[in-house]
Design an enzyme around this catalytic site. Sequence first.
Site, mmCIF file in Angstrom:
data_model
loop_
_atom_site.group_PDB
_atom_site.id
_atom_site.type_symbol
_atom_site.label_atom_id
_atom_site.label_comp_id
_atom_site.label_asym_id
_atom_site.label_seq_id
_atom_site.Cartn_x
_atom_site.Cartn_y
_atom_site.Cartn_z
ATOM 1 N N GLY A 1 90.256 19.612 -2.900
ATOM 2 C CA GLY A 1 90.716 20.923 -3.361
ATOM 3 C C GLY A 1 89.642 21.980 -3.473
ATOM 4 O O GLY A 1 89.817 23.106 -3.005
ATOM 5 N N LYS B 1 80.022 14.911 -10.782
ATOM 6 C CA LYS B 1 79.684 13.577 -11.279
ATOM 7 C C LYS B 1 79.590 12.523 -10.178
ATOM 8 O O LYS B 1 80.440 12.465 -9.293
ATOM 9 C CB LYS B 1 80.714 13.129 -12.311
ATOM 10 C CG LYS B 1 80.726 13.978 -13.576
ATOM 11 C CD LYS B 1 81.732 13.441 -14.581
ATOM 12 C CE LYS B 1 81.720 14.248 -15.873
ATOM 13 N NZ LYS B 1 82.686 13.715 -16.860
ATOM 14 N N GLY C 1 89.823 11.528 -1.627
ATOM 15 C CA GLY C 1 89.458 10.139 -1.390
ATOM 16 C C GLY C 1 89.960 9.557 -0.089
ATOM 17 O O GLY C 1 89.206 8.924 0.651
ATOM 18 N N ARG D 1 98.129 23.147 -0.338
ATOM 19 C CA ARG D 1 98.878 21.897 -0.446
ATOM 20 C C ARG D 1 100.383 22.130 -0.488
ATOM 21 O O ARG D 1 101.162 21.299 -0.014
ATOM 22 C CB ARG D 1 98.419 21.127 -1.685
ATOM 23 C CG ARG D 1 97.013 20.572 -1.539
ATOM 24 C CD ARG D 1 96.565 19.785 -2.748
ATOM 25 N NE ARG D 1 95.267 19.160 -2.510
ATOM 26 C CZ ARG D 1 94.615 18.410 -3.382
ATOM 27 N NH1 ARG D 1 95.141 18.195 -4.575
ATOM 28 N NH2 ARG D 1 93.446 17.863 -3.071
#
Length: 397
Positions: A358, A202, A381, A40
Amino acid sequence: MAKKTVASLSASDVSGKRVLVRADFNVPLDDQGNITDDTRIRAALPTIQDLTGKGAKVLLTSHMGRPKGKVIESMRLNQVAKRLSELLGQEVVKCDDCIGDKVASAVSNLKEGQVALLENVRFYEGEEKNDPDFAKQLAANADLYVNDAFGTAHRAHASTEGVTQYLSPAVAGYLIEKELQYLQNAIENPQKPLAAIIGGSKVSSKIGVIETLLDKVDKLLIGGGMIFTFYKARGLNVGKSLVEADKLELAKKLEAKAKEKGVDLLLPTDVVVADNFAPDAKAQTVSVENIPDGWMGLDIGPDSVKTFQTALSSCKSVIWNGPMGVFEFDQFAQGTEAIAHTLAELTGKGCITIIGGGDSVAAVEKVGVAEQMSHISTGGGPVWSCSKVKSCPELPP
């Protein structure tokens, strides 16, 4: 002066000007605080170098982690400043705050072509709340704005949306421009069949992703810790595996929606379980129907890998976000590494492979196949729904 991208800003537009650049330096760190993947940071270089080359005074702002409005020492951007200095070949001035008199003083001392890095913007609650007063303070030390943080561009935060009310022009950087051009073609109008591989711990963190994908993909492969919430919803015993008890009904609804949409939703058929969460834990491979009490699932099993490979073999496009297991522990990295190798092979056969997020990027870097992928995205996202990238009012359509 209606500019849309940093490429359209001339030297006369920015020379001597203070340019606030929202970057995404939310890079992974090891236990000693060392950067383990600088993808990044490197991705932001074209925009930074373009601006410094035109004589701008560049103020970089970013978040790291989720400090939730508090100063967390381990989430300071000191290591980012060090790495940026190495990559840019000049000392990057590191500020210990992102607003206030100390920042104003540091910025006033910047010369044309120099770079300053502000402290973690999420140390203030006003960032994620998009508080107008905080956004005004953040913008106070700049003349114009560039958003190059693709990974957060879909969020209306102070540093991505709020500051645009006080700085003009507000334009997109090279990274956002590149990501949008590529992803809109590859995801909004993909070569079919299109498969998505979703991992991570999750279900709650991937609800929006999964729901968006069910309207786009032909196949959805799910791995990582979230699979145990799906199993629990099916009435299976999952031992000590991670389960979100309040998301069981959601898991059922997602499976039902996949069936309704005609999407082939695949969950692992076997898993690697451990007697505790440790790199040297005792491990065994079992079917998902036979997870023993007191054991926890930490990776997908070999039969699941084969099933996933078969499902992917006919696909023309594949997008991947999230590891298949706890790949930080070598013993439980085999599923993730197998998927990485599989996608590298598919790319060589003409399949479009997009890696987003990531951990997924770290995985392909670790395996050494990153350069074999079609596209390595810096976002998570936004990768799945480019239309949600809304923070820059002058962003190209």
